[in-house]
Scaffold this motif. Sequence first.
Motif, PDB file in Angstrom:
ATOM      1  N   ALA A  54     127.746  82.707 -23.259  1.00 38.04           N
ATOM      2  CA  ALA A  54     128.638  82.627 -22.098  1.00 38.04           C
ATOM      3  C   ALA A  54     127.864  82.714 -20.794  1.00 38.04           C
ATOM      4  CB  ALA A  54     129.688  83.732 -22.165  1.00 38.04           C
ATOM      5  N   LEU A  55     126.856  83.581 -20.756  1.00 42.38           N
ATOM      6  CA  LEU A  55     125.987  83.710 -19.590  1.00 42.38           C
ATOM      7  C   LEU A  55     124.548  83.666 -20.059  1.00 42.38           C
ATOM      8  CD1 LEU A  55     127.686  86.561 -17.499  1.00 42.38           C
ATOM      9  CD2 LEU A  55     127.714  84.096 -17.023  1.00 42.38           C
ATOM     10  N   ASP A  56     123.727  82.915 -19.338  1.00 38.78           N
ATOM     11  CA  ASP A  56     122.343  82.698 -19.763  1.00 38.78           C
ATOM     12  C   ASP A  56     121.392  83.006 -18.606  1.00 38.78           C
ATOM     13  OD1 ASP A  56     120.118  81.961 -21.169  1.00 38.78           O
ATOM     14  OD2 ASP A  56     120.510  79.802 -21.088  1.00 38.78           O
ATOM     15  N   GLY A  57     121.292  84.305 -18.285  1.00 36.54           N
ATOM     16  CA  GLY A  57     120.346  84.717 -17.255  1.00 36.54           C
ATOM     17  C   GLY A  57     120.799  84.437 -15.839  1.00 36.54           C
ATOM     18  N   THR A  95     128.944  78.902  -1.934  1.00 36.03           N
ATOM     19  CA  THR A  95     129.513  78.489  -3.224  1.00 36.03           C
ATOM     20  C   THR A  95     128.391  78.345  -4.238  1.00 36.03           C
ATOM     21  OG1 THR A  95     131.321  77.283  -2.155  1.00 36.03           O
ATOM     22  CG2 THR A  95     130.864  76.763  -4.459  1.00 36.03           C
ATOM     23  N   LEU A  96     128.557  78.980  -5.396  1.00 38.00           N
ATOM     24  CA  LEU A  96     127.638  78.825  -6.516  1.00 38.00           C
ATOM     25  C   LEU A  96     128.297  77.948  -7.571  1.00 38.00           C
ATOM     26  CD1 LEU A  96     126.422  82.525  -6.979  1.00 38.00           C
ATOM     27  CD2 LEU A  96     125.439  80.726  -5.529  1.00 38.00           C
ATOM     28  N   HIS A  97     127.547  77.003  -8.105  1.00 32.06           N
ATOM     29  CA  HIS A  97     128.052  76.117  -9.149  1.00 32.06           C
ATOM     30  C   HIS A  97     127.389  76.493 -10.473  1.00 32.06           C
ATOM     31  CE1 HIS A  97     130.066  73.218  -6.406  1.00 32.06           C
ATOM     32  NE2 HIS A  97     129.146  73.672  -5.558  1.00 32.06           N
ATOM     33  N   MET A  98     128.213  76.626 -11.526  1.00 29.07           N
ATOM     34  CA  MET A  98     127.714  77.043 -12.824  1.00 29.07           C
ATOM     35  C   MET A  98     127.865  75.945 -13.863  1.00 29.07           C
ATOM     36  SD  MET A  98     128.798  81.028 -13.242  1.00 29.07           S
ATOM     37  CE  MET A  98     127.629  81.177 -14.610  1.00 29.07           C
ATOM     38  N   ARG A  99     126.933  75.939 -14.807  1.00 29.32           N
ATOM     39  CA  ARG A  99     127.016  75.050 -15.970  1.00 29.32           C
ATOM     40  C   ARG A  99     126.292  75.723 -17.127  1.00 29.32           C
ATOM     41  NH1 ARG A  99     125.127  70.553 -13.912  1.00 29.32           N
ATOM     42  NH2 ARG A  99     122.970  70.818 -14.618  1.00 29.32           N
ATOM     43  N   ASP A 100     126.958  75.790 -18.271  1.00 28.54           N
ATOM     44  CA  ASP A 100     126.363  76.358 -19.488  1.00 28.54           C
ATOM     45  C   ASP A 100     125.818  77.762 -19.272  1.00 28.54           C
ATOM     46  OD1 ASP A 100     126.916  73.950 -20.800  1.00 28.54           O
ATOM     47  OD2 ASP A 100     124.979  73.094 -20.226  1.00 28.54           O
ATOM     48  N   GLY A 101     126.573  78.567 -18.531  1.00 32.83           N
ATOM     49  CA  GLY A 101     126.200  79.963 -18.337  1.00 32.83           C
ATOM     50  C   GLY A 101     125.130  80.205 -17.309  1.00 32.83           C
ATOM     51  N   ARG A 102     124.729  79.162 -16.580  1.00 31.39           N
ATOM     52  CA  ARG A 102     123.682  79.301 -15.580  1.00 31.39           C
ATOM     53  C   ARG A 102     124.187  78.864 -14.208  1.00 31.39           C
ATOM     54  NH1 ARG A 102     118.513  76.466 -18.678  1.00 31.39           N
ATOM     55  NH2 ARG A 102     118.495  77.832 -20.523  1.00 31.39           N
ATOM     56  N   ILE A 103     123.629  79.456 -13.172  1.00 28.44           N
ATOM     57  CA  ILE A 103     123.892  79.007 -11.807  1.00 28.44           C
ATOM     58  C   ILE A 103     122.918  77.873 -11.512  1.00 28.44           C
ATOM     59  CG2 ILE A 103     123.854  79.660  -9.372  1.00 28.44           C
ATOM     60  CD1 ILE A 103     124.524  82.555 -10.353  1.00 28.44           C
ATOM     61  N   VAL A 104     123.457  76.687 -11.281  1.00 28.96           N
ATOM     62  CA  VAL A 104     122.600  75.502 -11.172  1.00 28.96           C
ATOM     63  C   VAL A 104     122.502  74.954  -9.747  1.00 28.96           C
ATOM     64  CG1 VAL A 104     123.006  74.813 -13.570  1.00 28.96           C
ATOM     65  CG2 VAL A 104     124.553  73.975 -11.783  1.00 28.96           C
ATOM     66  N   HIS A 105     123.375  75.416  -8.856  1.00 32.60           N
ATOM     67  CA  HIS A 105     123.355  74.872  -7.494  1.00 32.60           C
ATOM     68  C   HIS A 105     124.051  75.835  -6.559  1.00 32.60           C
ATOM     69  CE1 HIS A 105     123.306  71.992  -4.249  1.00 32.60           C
ATOM     70  NE2 HIS A 105     124.616  71.967  -4.177  1.00 32.60           N
ATOM     71  N   GLU A 106     123.593  75.895  -5.327  1.00 33.67           N
ATOM     72  CA  GLU A 106     124.190  76.753  -4.315  1.00 33.67           C
ATOM     73  C   GLU A 106     124.429  75.949  -3.033  1.00 33.67           C
ATOM     74  OE1 GLU A 106     122.892  80.511  -1.468  1.00 33.67           O
ATOM     75  OE2 GLU A 106     122.168  80.443  -3.531  1.00 33.67           O
ATOM     76  N   GLU A 107     125.585  76.160  -2.427  1.00 34.59           N
ATOM     77  CA  GLU A 107     125.910  75.543  -1.150  1.00 34.59           C
ATOM     78  C   GLU A 107     126.254  76.631  -0.152  1.00 34.59           C
ATOM     79  OE1 GLU A 107     127.984  71.326  -2.404  1.00 34.59           O
ATOM     80  OE2 GLU A 107     129.210  73.141  -2.407  1.00 34.59           O
ATOM     81  N   THR A 108     125.825  76.459   1.081  1.00 36.02           N
ATOM     82  CA  THR A 108     126.155  77.367   2.163  1.00 36.02           C
ATOM     83  C   THR A 108     127.073  76.672   3.140  1.00 36.02           C
ATOM     84  OG1 THR A 108     124.017  78.466   1.943  1.00 36.02           O
ATOM     85  CG2 THR A 108     125.214  78.834   3.999  1.00 36.02           C
ATOM     86  N   ALA A 109     128.132  77.362   3.559  1.00 38.72           N
ATOM     87  CA  ALA A 109     129.076  76.756   4.487  1.00 38.72           C
ATOM     88  C   ALA A 109     128.393  76.458   5.802  1.00 38.72           C
ATOM     89  CB  ALA A 109     130.269  77.698   4.716  1.00 38.72           C
TER      90      ALA A 109
END
Length: 247
Positions: free
Chosen positions: A36-39, A232-246
């Motif tokens: 569910a979460l991978d680090g 905003t943090l974007h997740m895929r397969d239990g990992r945070i893969v991308h971050e956006e700042t307003a």
Amino acid sequence: MDHRAGATRLLSMDTHDSPAVLVATGVAKTYDSTIALDGASLSVAAGESLAIMGASGSGKTTLLHCLAAVIAPDSGSIRMSVPGAQPIELVGLDEEARSQLRRTHCGFVFQEGLLLPELSAVENVALPLMLTGHPRSDAERAAAPWLHALGLAGMEDRRIGQLSGGQAQRVAIARAQVTGAPVVFADEPTGALDSATSSDVMDALLYATSGQGRSLVLVTHDAAVAARCDRTLHMRDGRIVHEETAR
């Protein structure tokens, strides 16, 4: 008090230099053979609003529940700063300790509100204080100003079934704030609302949290809701893969 004005003021806040109230490092969680979460690692600053997005099964709700001490991760570190005390390491706490932490340092807003229909609006908001030992009269006295601030003056005695969906969510937002919790966790808080009501509820939620110097961690599928947050943090397969700042 105009919660829309408060939310507007919030959007110009710079939280980059604020101290972190929540720091997660290498958080992992497995259910049977499902990862569910991978680090996952992240930090949340004081007064910051953070959205977490991802497809169903990406791990965003599991991450939220670990950060909020609802469930225990298998490994990693989650440190929550507590006013007047040393930061608390959540990983390794037993259920009783996590429950105490949730009551005193965390606020919660859920998609369906999870309000008690047999109680009035002011009783629902006062409930967290009563659960920590405050007399009912004192708890309701502290709850009423939050209802007023969120546009519900005169509705204190209404049962939840007598409120609209947006009004009920504002009751839930008030309940999340009444204890003074430094961090509020929101799981799809606008998921059951139309777009106009969703915008109004986000105004209230941002005013009541980041607008008061408190932190908000929010899970959503709605890009318009996430865009209202500082990051905003974007997740895929239990990992945070991308971050956006307003902007």
